[in-house]
Design an enzyme around this catalytic site. Structure first.
Site, PDB file in Angstrom:
ATOM      1  N   ARG A 259      40.033  39.647  34.104  1.00 53.87           N
ATOM      2  CA  ARG A 259      38.888  39.162  33.331  1.00 53.87           C
ATOM      3  C   ARG A 259      38.837  37.642  33.419  1.00 53.87           C
ATOM      4  O   ARG A 259      39.802  36.962  33.062  1.00 53.87           O
ATOM      5  CB  ARG A 259      39.054  39.596  31.876  1.00 53.87           C
ATOM      6  N   THR A 263      33.929  33.451  31.764  1.00 48.83           N
ATOM      7  CA  THR A 263      32.732  34.321  31.681  1.00 48.83           C
ATOM      8  C   THR A 263      33.043  35.652  31.006  1.00 48.83           C
ATOM      9  O   THR A 263      32.135  36.382  30.620  1.00 48.83           O
ATOM     10  CB  THR A 263      32.205  34.635  33.093  1.00 48.83           C
ATOM     11  N   ASP A 355      48.059  48.619  24.135  1.00 46.78           N
ATOM     12  CA  ASP A 355      47.785  48.267  25.536  1.00 46.78           C
ATOM     13  C   ASP A 355      48.531  49.242  26.435  1.00 46.78           C
ATOM     14  O   ASP A 355      49.776  49.238  26.485  1.00 46.78           O
ATOM     15  CB  ASP A 355      48.250  46.816  25.782  1.00 46.78           C
ATOM     16  N   ASP A 358      51.021  47.647  29.035  1.00 40.57           N
ATOM     17  CA  ASP A 358      52.274  47.176  28.433  1.00 40.57           C
ATOM     18  C   ASP A 358      53.177  48.336  28.051  1.00 40.57           C
ATOM     19  O   ASP A 358      54.399  48.295  28.257  1.00 40.57           O
ATOM     20  CB  ASP A 358      51.978  46.328  27.188  1.00 40.57           C
TER      21      ASP A 358
END
Ligand code: RB5
Length: 364
Positions: A259, A263, A355, A358
């Site tokens: 990501r 933006t 997550d 993770d």
């Protein structure tokens, strides 16, 4: 838009008003009977035909007619994914769409006159679904349906949630914050395998001859359809082996996206797909469908390289992610083991499992 229309004898009085009105709005009508007035015609069969047409994707929505709208909507609601309500006024049609997003409206020939039909149907068609908390409630109703679900959500996209007890049991364990990295890895593979077992239920099979130690016989064999699985790095990697154990000849592509901190848009950093991707049934693997940004971008990348028959397989999906993927790729069917409530302010699925990357690789 295509609308399936069904009626019993007591709703027949409203039928031509309904079909004329839909035709006046250039809506294609799939007429599933009754075709003539016969006092013996019950409301059950047209309800199941209309509900079945929607559930099979042959129609986008349905109009059902009986004496009261009651029996025919009760019957239609037995089909997974159908939300049918009897509406006798424009106000009930407006609320049933705005809050319940009904995909089937039932009218009663004993309550409404033919001249009432255009306004009631028009209100249903033109009222937008309000979404938000109402979408969460609809999704809970869908989850309560017992078997594997085919739920059509707003926008016409298709999502299947697996309610199999083994899948639900394992999803419960994988969510637990105390589940170890080792267990998490094993469970993610097992759940993916169980989903794929059901997803591949419709693969075409053909006859083939083999010789047993006793005699020659004809057995079933899967036709040579080519499959590709494409995990989105990195958490998607945890789903790969669960599929390869069942479909060892599937080819594996990889897509890496990060990501952009400015933006917030997904940017590709790696993409390697089977060379004949355009000939394959493609399963994109992304365990957490949260905002939907990376899954949607991965699907766009595959399409750019020629991929056509694409499905998305997730562990847990949030309504926001489903909307995102279906708004950009309405034809992509989404499969998920669980449909959760919403995203929190950090973009995590609630209740979710944290997550997935993770937890899979033990990096936190
Ligand atoms: C038929 O007489 C009538 O019972 C039926 O059309 C419907 O109103 C049932 O709910």
């Amino acid at each position: 838009m295509k609308i399936a229309l069904g009626t019993d004898h007591a709703g027949f009085i409203l039928k031509s008003a309904a079909s004329d009105y839909l035709a006046s709005r250039d809506i294609e009508v799939l007429d599933l009977g009754a075709y003539v007035l016969d006092e013996e015609d019950s409301y059950t069969d047209p309800a199941f035909r209309v509900g079945g047409a929607i559930s099979d994707g042959e129609a986008d929505a349905g109009v059902l007619l009986c004496g009261t709208g009651f029996g025919i909507s009760i019957a239609a609601n037995k089909i997974p994914g159908i939300r049918a309500v009897a509406c006798h006024s424009t106000e009930s049609a407006r609320m049933a769409k705005a809050h319940n997003n009904i995909n089937v409206i039932a009218l009663g020939g004993r309550f409404s006159k033919p001249e009432d039909v255009p306004e009631i149907l028009g209100t249903w068609l033109d009222t937008p679904f309000e979404g938000g908390r109402h979408l969460r409630r609809i999704n809970k109703i869908a989850m309560a349906e017992k078997s594997t679900l085919n739920v059509r959500l707003q926008g016409g996209g298709k999502i299947t949630i697996f309610n199999h007890p083994l899948i639900q049991h394992k999803v419960g364990i994988i969510r637990d914050v105390n589940t170890s990295v080792k267990q998490f890895r094993e469970l993610l593979q097992e759940i993916t395998g169980l989903m794929v077992y059901d997803i591949t239920r419709t693969l075409p099979i053909e006859d083939k001859e083999v010789t047993t130690p006793i005699e020659k016989t004809v057995v079933k064999s899967i036709e040579g359809r080519k499959m590709a699985i494409v995990p989105v790095l990195r958490a998607g990697l945890g789903m790969v082996d669960g599929i390869l154990q069942l479909v060892p000849n599937a080819k594996v592509g990889h897509i890496g996206l990060y990501r952009d901190p400015k933006t917030l848009q997904p940017v590709e950093y790696y993409c390697k797909l089977p060379f004949d991707i355009e000939e394959r049934d493609i399963f994109v693997l992304d365990p957490m469908l949260a905002t939907g940004g990376s899954s949607s971008a991965a699907i766009s990348l595959i399409k750019k390289r020629g991929g056509r028959r694409i499905a998305l397989v997730c562990l847990i999906a949030a309504p926001e992610g489903i909307d995102k993927v279906h708004s950009e790729h309405p034809e992509v069917e989404i499969y998920a083991a669980a449909l959760d409530s919403h995203l929190n302010s950090h973009g995590y699925i609630v209740p979710g499992l944290g997550d997935a990357g993770d937890r899979l690789f033990g990096t936190k």
